[in-house]
Design a protein around this motif. Structure first.
Motif, PDB file in Angstrom:
ATOM      1  N   LYS A   1       0.821  -1.216   0.000  1.00  0.00           N
ATOM      2  CA  LYS A   1       0.000   0.000   0.000  1.00  0.00           C
ATOM      3  C   LYS A   1       0.852   1.262   0.000  1.00  0.00           C
ATOM      4  CE  LYS A   1      -4.348  -1.619   2.000  1.00  0.00           C
ATOM      5  NZ  LYS A   1      -5.310  -1.492   3.141  1.00  0.00           N
ATOM      6  N   ASN A   2       1.966   1.226   0.718  1.00  0.00           N
ATOM      7  CA  ASN A   2       2.799   2.420   0.837  1.00  0.00           C
ATOM      8  C   ASN A   2       3.796   2.588  -0.304  1.00  0.00           C
ATOM      9  OD1 ASN A   2       1.503   2.998   3.238  1.00  0.00           O
ATOM     10  ND2 ASN A   2       3.152   2.188   4.529  1.00  0.00           N
ATOM     11  N   SER A   3       4.095   1.501  -1.008  1.00  0.00           N
ATOM     12  CA  SER A   3       5.187   1.555  -1.982  1.00  0.00           C
ATOM     13  C   SER A   3       4.738   1.497  -3.436  1.00  0.00           C
ATOM     14  CB  SER A   3       6.176   0.408  -1.725  1.00  0.00           C
ATOM     15  OG  SER A   3       6.675   0.437  -0.405  1.00  0.00           O
ATOM     16  N   LEU A   4       3.712   0.730  -3.724  1.00  0.00           N
ATOM     17  CA  LEU A   4       3.372   0.447  -5.117  1.00  0.00           C
ATOM     18  C   LEU A   4       2.140   1.216  -5.592  1.00  0.00           C
ATOM     19  CD1 LEU A   4       3.986  -3.416  -5.239  1.00  0.00           C
ATOM     20  CD2 LEU A   4       5.585  -1.550  -5.679  1.00  0.00           C
ATOM     21  N   ASP A   5       1.959   1.242  -6.895  1.00  0.00           N
ATOM     22  CA  ASP A   5       0.793   1.850  -7.518  1.00  0.00           C
ATOM     23  C   ASP A   5      -0.454   1.090  -7.069  1.00  0.00           C
ATOM     24  OD1 ASP A   5      -1.338   2.351  -9.409  1.00  0.00           O
ATOM     25  OD2 ASP A   5       0.157   3.223 -10.756  1.00  0.00           O
ATOM     26  N   GLN A   6      -1.340   1.766  -6.368  1.00  0.00           N
ATOM     27  CA  GLN A   6      -2.499   1.098  -5.780  1.00  0.00           C
ATOM     28  C   GLN A   6      -3.531   0.651  -6.804  1.00  0.00           C
ATOM     29  OE1 GLN A   6      -3.315   0.138  -2.254  1.00  0.00           O
ATOM     30  NE2 GLN A   6      -1.196   0.007  -2.916  1.00  0.00           N
ATOM     31  N   ASN A   7      -3.491   1.224  -7.990  1.00  0.00           N
ATOM     32  CA  ASN A   7      -4.400   0.768  -9.032  1.00  0.00           C
ATOM     33  C   ASN A   7      -3.881  -0.479  -9.739  1.00  0.00           C
ATOM     34  OD1 ASN A   7      -6.381   2.829  -8.760  1.00  0.00           O
ATOM     35  ND2 ASN A   7      -5.002   4.256  -9.815  1.00  0.00           N
ATOM     36  N   ALA A   8      -2.581  -0.712  -9.610  1.00  0.00           N
ATOM     37  CA  ALA A   8      -1.969  -1.851 -10.293  1.00  0.00           C
ATOM     38  C   ALA A   8      -1.781  -3.053  -9.378  1.00  0.00           C
ATOM     39  CB  ALA A   8      -0.623  -1.442 -10.889  1.00  0.00           C
ATOM     40  N   TYR A   9      -1.595  -2.805  -8.078  1.00  0.00           N
ATOM     41  CA  TYR A   9      -1.272  -3.897  -7.153  1.00  0.00           C
ATOM     42  C   TYR A   9      -2.111  -3.758  -5.879  1.00  0.00           C
ATOM     43  CZ  TYR A   9       2.480  -3.659 -10.480  1.00  0.00           C
ATOM     44  OH  TYR A   9       3.174  -3.584 -11.656  1.00  0.00           O
ATOM     45  N   GLN A  10      -2.919  -4.782  -5.618  1.00  0.00           N
ATOM     46  CA  GLN A  10      -3.838  -4.777  -4.494  1.00  0.00           C
ATOM     47  C   GLN A  10      -3.596  -6.000  -3.611  1.00  0.00           C
ATOM     48  OE1 GLN A  10      -7.468  -3.047  -4.235  1.00  0.00           O
ATOM     49  NE2 GLN A  10      -6.232  -1.340  -4.977  1.00  0.00           N
ATOM     50  N   VAL A  11      -4.007  -5.885  -2.353  1.00  0.00           N
ATOM     51  CA  VAL A  11      -3.906  -6.993  -1.411  1.00  0.00           C
ATOM     52  C   VAL A  11      -5.298  -7.356  -0.927  1.00  0.00           C
ATOM     53  CG1 VAL A  11      -2.985  -7.795   0.799  1.00  0.00           C
ATOM     54  CG2 VAL A  11      -1.610  -6.287  -0.658  1.00  0.00           C
ATOM     55  N   VAL A  12      -5.602  -8.642  -0.941  1.00  0.00           N
ATOM     56  CA  VAL A  12      -6.841  -9.157  -0.353  1.00  0.00           C
ATOM     57  C   VAL A  12      -6.451 -10.087   0.778  1.00  0.00           C
ATOM     58  CG1 VAL A  12      -8.828 -10.677  -0.710  1.00  0.00           C
ATOM     59  CG2 VAL A  12      -8.286  -8.921  -2.408  1.00  0.00           C
ATOM     60  N   GLN A  13      -6.958  -9.803   1.965  1.00  0.00           N
ATOM     61  CA  GLN A  13      -6.690 -10.646   3.132  1.00  0.00           C
ATOM     62  C   GLN A  13      -7.915 -11.515   3.410  1.00  0.00           C
ATOM     63  OE1 GLN A  13      -3.731 -10.658   4.263  1.00  0.00           O
ATOM     64  NE2 GLN A  13      -2.876  -8.629   4.628  1.00  0.00           N
TER      65      GLN A  13
END
Length: 523
Positions: free
Chosen positions: A164-176
């Motif tokens: 979330k802090n480092s990468l483009d949020q539209n390109a890389y997402q996390v699902v927990q």
């Protein structure tokens, strides 16, 4: 234990939609974008290195040394390797060994990203097995949703923070999340699913992916055999295989599941195992600061059930503590391949030993227990190792060692058969998320040569096409050599190249050579 905030199930399709749309902006295809994202991921990991070391300590009891060696340092070096080589990996490739006619069309392979991908990580190496594939996805120009293992709670939280802090949020997402969230992810249409984990879950993912013709990379496990011949060095075999089981408390998909030992060398091997135990854990496993724990109670109970069900004899270890999830490295001598310790992958610190009468017997047992394990570990002479490799299959193999092949970040890694499909690590990580797109360009000047492909078709056109297209064998009907390149060149003016067909071949050759070297001539 820390709690993990799961992604609301209704938000899962939104995450997919976000990365899908981002990919179709074509921004992630740009090399500059990919390299910048990898650079930012590198520094995101470096900044959170202390937190990652602490997370793996909390989740798995890993020492800082082990976590850096197999997780943080691994991914950092992988990122730098990819940045250094990405331009070379992404460069178009010329087609090999094509005919003179086809050369005029400049056939090549273009490296295109597959698209929006899903990466499902595992708990045993939560950072390496989640972010390692992500490095390949970013390098290839893909967008991605990653789903860390919910069993490694602390590592999952830190990885989400980094992304979330480092990468483009539209390109890389996390699902927990767990099963419901993963099911929602699998209901989305992906361009690739990359999964690391058990074979049972791998089957579920493959079945679901097949519904939408989604390709998968599966990194699974297996009942990996170690084979110790009578000519092996018992000290080296004992030390190296014990190391492989102490690492991450045996929660390693490539660690040996059982050891087949020639009866002639068995006493010496067992003696050296005792020596190695005393050297590696002089105060015992319970007091060893660098010996971790089983990930959770469910896995601990599974291991305890396997140990309680064996008909073998415990030779070393056997102590357990459910409250602390402690499980001592345990050596058990068994008498049958059907023993509970061999029937399933232990994925823990169980070390069953099955004596055998010969190398041939060992190979037969290995092929019966699991014909396609993820790893194979022969100990013996060079000739014996070659024989074992020639009579078995496995995802990889380490000769005279325990899973060293899996510790090299730039060496292609993957399973075969039941242990998985596809491969990654190093350049293979880039390839795993890349479509090799075949491209040709037909110039206008070649139209005269293409006239033979247009109807009406005649025998004369067929003869002409054969002379332009057909390759000549360098062997006769009995497999005897008949010549090579020189033979063919000398034959240009002979009967095989006579007449109009031969002239067309020469014309095509001159045209292709002129096109290929025109820049050189001009300069």
């Amino acid at each position: 234990m820390a709690s993990l905030t799961y992604t609301p199930v209704e938000n899962v399709p939104i995450a997919h939609h976000t990365v899908y749309n981002k990919f179709h902006t074509n921004e992630t295809r740009k090399l500059q974008f990919r390299i910048r994202q990898l650079q930012k991921l590198y520094w995101g990991l470096k900044d959170e290195e202390p937190a990652l070391l602490e997370a793996c300590k909390l989740d798995l009891g890993k020492s800082a040394f082990e976590t850096y060696l197999t997780e943080v340092g691994w991914v950092l070096n992988d990122i730098l390797f990819m940045i250094k080589n990405l331009k070379r990996f992404a460069k178009d490739e010329k087609a090999e060994d094509t005919s003179l006619m086809n050369m005029a069309m400049s056939p090549k392979i273009r490296k295109d990203p597959l698209g929006a991908v899903l990466i499902i990580g595992a708990y045993n190496f939560p950072i390496q097995l989640t972010l390692g594939p992500l490095v390949g996805a970013i390098a290839a120009g893909c967008t991605a949703v990653i789903k860390p293992s919910e069993n490694a709670v602390n590592a999952a939280k830190i990885m989400e923070k980094i992304i979330k802090n480092s990468l483009d949020q539209n390109a890389y997402q996390v699902v927990q999340g767990g099963v419901p969230e993963t099911t929602a992810l699998l209901d989305c249409k992906w361009d690739l699913i990359f999964y690391t984990g058990s074979a049972n879950v791998g089957k579920i993912i493959s079945k679901k992916a097949a519904e939408t013709l989604t390709p998968v990379v599966l990194e699974l496990g297996g009942k990996n055999p170690a084979i110790i011949t009578k000519n092996a060095d018992p000290r080296l075999a004992a030390r190296r295989l014990l190391w492989a089981k102490l690492m991450n408390v045996g929660q390693v998909c490539v660690s040996q599941n059982y050891i087949l030992v020639d009866k002639e060398i068995l006493p010496a091997f067992l003696k050296q195992l005792e020596v190695a135990f005393k050297e590696f854990q002089p105060k015992g496993a319970e007091s060893a600061e660098d010996y971790g724990k089983v990930i959770n109670e469910r896995q601990w109970l599974r291991l305890k059930q396997m140990l309680d069900s064996t008909s073998g004899k415990i030779l070393i270890g056997g102590k357990t503590n459910q409250s602390t999830l402690f499980f001592e490295p345990t050596v058990v001598q068994v008498s049958s391949p059907d023993d509970s310790l061999l029937k399933d992958e232990s994925f823990g610190p169980l070390i069953p030993i099955l004596p055998v009468n010969s190398l041939d017997e060992a190979v037969r047992i290995a092929n019966k227990v699991d014909p396609t394990p993820l790893g194979l570990y022969p100990f013996g002479t060079k000739a014996e190792a070659a024989k074992i490799l020639s009579m078995t299959r496995s995802g990889g193999a380490s000769i005279n060692d325990g899973f060293f092949h899996a510790s090299i970040p730039t060496l292609e890694f993957g399973g075969v058969g039941d242990s998985g499909q596809g491969a990654y690590r190093g350049k293979a990580s880039f390839d795993a998320f890349t479509h090799r797109r075949a491209i040709t360009t037909t110039p206008s000047w070649v139209e005269g040569l293409l006239a033979i492909r247009y109807p009406p078709y005649t025998n004369a056109k067929l003869k002409q096409f054969r002379s332009m297209n057909d390759s000549k064998p360098n062997f006769d009907r009995n497999g005897r050599p008949t010549g090579g390149l020189v033979w063919w060149v000398l034959g240009l003016g002979s009967k095989s190249a006579a007449g109009a067909g031969g002239r067309w071949v020469l014309v095509a050759a001159i045209a292709v050579l002129a096109a290929r070297y025109k820049d050189l001539i001009v300069n």
